[in-house]
Design an enzyme around this catalytic site. Structure first.
Site, PDB file in Angstrom:
ATOM      1  N   HIS A  62       0.878  -1.046   0.015  1.00 16.45           N
ATOM      2  CA  HIS A  62      -0.057   0.030  -0.099  1.00 16.45           C
ATOM      3  C   HIS A  62       0.768   1.190   0.027  1.00 16.45           C
ATOM      4  O   HIS A  62       1.913   1.022   0.303  1.00 16.45           O
ATOM      5  CB  HIS A  62      -0.989   0.145   0.972  1.00 16.45           C
ATOM      6  N   ASP A  66       5.714   4.520   4.994  1.00 18.92           N
ATOM      7  CA  ASP A  66       6.525   3.401   5.836  1.00 18.92           C
ATOM      8  C   ASP A  66       7.044   2.195   4.895  1.00 18.92           C
ATOM      9  O   ASP A  66       7.630   1.314   5.110  1.00 18.92           O
ATOM     10  CB  ASP A  66       6.289   3.194   7.118  1.00 18.92           C
TER      11      ASP A  66
END
Lengths: 308, 308
Positions: A62, A66
């Site tokens: 996604h 991070d």
């Protein structure tokens, strides 16, 4: 006949001095699949002595920082190493503007083709396959559009036992059916696959589920994988926080592993609140004994099990 | 009364297992200035135990990946730490679309104001100042629009010697002129500044010049700084490569330091061809003896020199 996972980063949103953000490389028989690409992944790739130019596929779960802030440096570095072969990136459609931005501002050195395969399925689908390996993607349950991945060896043809050929006088066609994994059905009786043939090796499989909150279909979708990596951002007593942030706790990850009947469970994506996550292990193992905590730099092998 | 440089990254375009891409933090009396922000800078900031939220200013020399790929993670992390104070980013105009992209796709957690000060000067100009410190930017000679920086303590007011006040019967106005750094001019004679007053401390200054090829004006612009950081991407025998890529060699960096009469020279931004750059030092010190090689994690202090 490698099936080796290099864990490059196990931090969640905030990297620490000990943990890089999420990134992994799975080596399946020499073909490299990268999964997620947090900041600093390219440095971790070097430390793991993985070859940049042999990474053919990058799976991006996604578009949260991070999980992708390392992609810019990685794509640039591949360019500087003179990459010419195609790079496949399997990612949600929200990756398209990110790639466009990168190519517009930093793409001069990128002389290789980047093929963005858009993920938009509502249940597991094959997004890549070759003769021996297939890659599937499936939706997870997170705050933004997020996908999990399964990378697995295909079922090999069965080997037909010599004794069975002799005993039953098997025809060429019947041998063919057994190789294809089917019983031999004759008028008068059935010759079961399990008696007449065997798999030359146990096909291995890896599932990556991060980031995600629990949801009912997941266990079925990843049923029986050899190795499951599932996020365990929080310990068991932080279920409310996990729910709020669309993440999982240790117990929730372990329950998925148990329900799916996986071979082994590996967890990661730890909240930066916990400099040490050793205490996670007890929580996990009460539900699923064959669990390990992933740490940056870990190398996990699923051995090649030949049947003889 | 700090004047402390934290070197976070000394790699050039390709980071290695030992070197992160360019990033530094200069602490001037507790005010933090970051210079460049290569990938992984936020991890290096943690390792150096520098406080994220105390960074008030980020100077970005140019928009090449190895100088800015860490900015996305850094801005995100500042947001996650609940930053509310303004962050000033001094960068060429080519940073504007990068910031816009970041805010559009990853800016949800950024609740603080980011003030992009566009650099477009053709000679040194002050871009920030407070009561005791000033920040200047000036153009460098690189492939894309690039700027160097000087961060320096302002000249303090001079202290007037008690003995001189007595000896010359100095008036308030004359004391004021001496404090301001001027001689006292009377009808019959001149009272020299040097005799009647002294600087309470030697103002310290730092210049950052990377990436750049040599050019005539530079030495004058950075004349007399206490500490100069200058890129030395290549050794002396690779001048042709340096010129082609708008970089500098060791000798070229040392000559700038010599011509500018700086206090100390620090070099970095090493080509990844050289796992060890120890041999650079001899080349540098033949021209400028007070040279050191910067390494990731170095902490360099310019001590506070009080005059008494």
């Amino acid at each position: 006949m490698n099936f080796t996972l290099n864990v490059l980063g196990t931090a969640s949103a905030l990297p620490t001095t000990e943990r890089y953000p999420s990134a992994q490389v799975l080596d399946v028989r020499g073909r490299l699949f990268m999964i997620d690409c947090g900041e600093g992944a390219q440095m971790q790739i070097r430390r793991a002595k993985v070859s940049f130019l042999k990474i053919e596929h990058i799976c991006l779960s996604h578009i949260h920082g991070d999980h992708i802030f390392g992609i810019f440096g990685l794509l640039s570095t591949m360019g500087m190493f003179g990459r010419s072969s195609v790079l496949n990136i399997y990612a949600p459609k929200s990756f398209a503007p990110v790639l466009e931005f990168f190519m517009a501002h930093f793409g001069d050195g990128v002389k290789y083709e980047i093929n963005h395969v858009i993920l938009e399925m509502s249940e597991p689908e094959i997004v890549y396959e070759n003769r021996t390996v297939e890659l599937l993607a499936f939706p997870l349950n997170h705050r933004v559009e997020t996908f999990g991945f399964i990378i697995r060896e295909k079922m090999p043809p069965y080997n037909v036992r010599k004794e069975a050929i002799a005993k039953y006088g098997l025809s060429v066609a019947e041998i063919g059916r057994l190789k294809g994994g089917e019983d031999v059905v004759r008028e008068e009786d059935v010759i079961p696959l399990a008696e007449a043939a065997y798999l030359p090796y146990v096909p291995r499989s890896y599932a990556y589920c991060s980031d995600t909150a629990p949801f009912p279909e997941l266990a079925q979708w990843i049923k029986g994988v050899s190795l499951l990596y599932h996020e365990a951002t929080y310990p068991a007593d932080m279920e409310e926080m996990a729910q709020k942030n669309f993440h999982s706790t240790t117990l929730q990850a372990a329950k998925v592993a148990l329900e799916a009947g996986v071979g082994r469970l590996l967890v990661g994506h730890y909240s930066s609140r916990f400099p040490s996550v050793d205490f996670f292990l007890d929580e996990l193992r009460t539900v699923f004994p064959d669990t390990d905590l992933a740490h940056d730099g870990d190398v996990v092998e699923i051995p090649y099990l030949r049947n003889v």
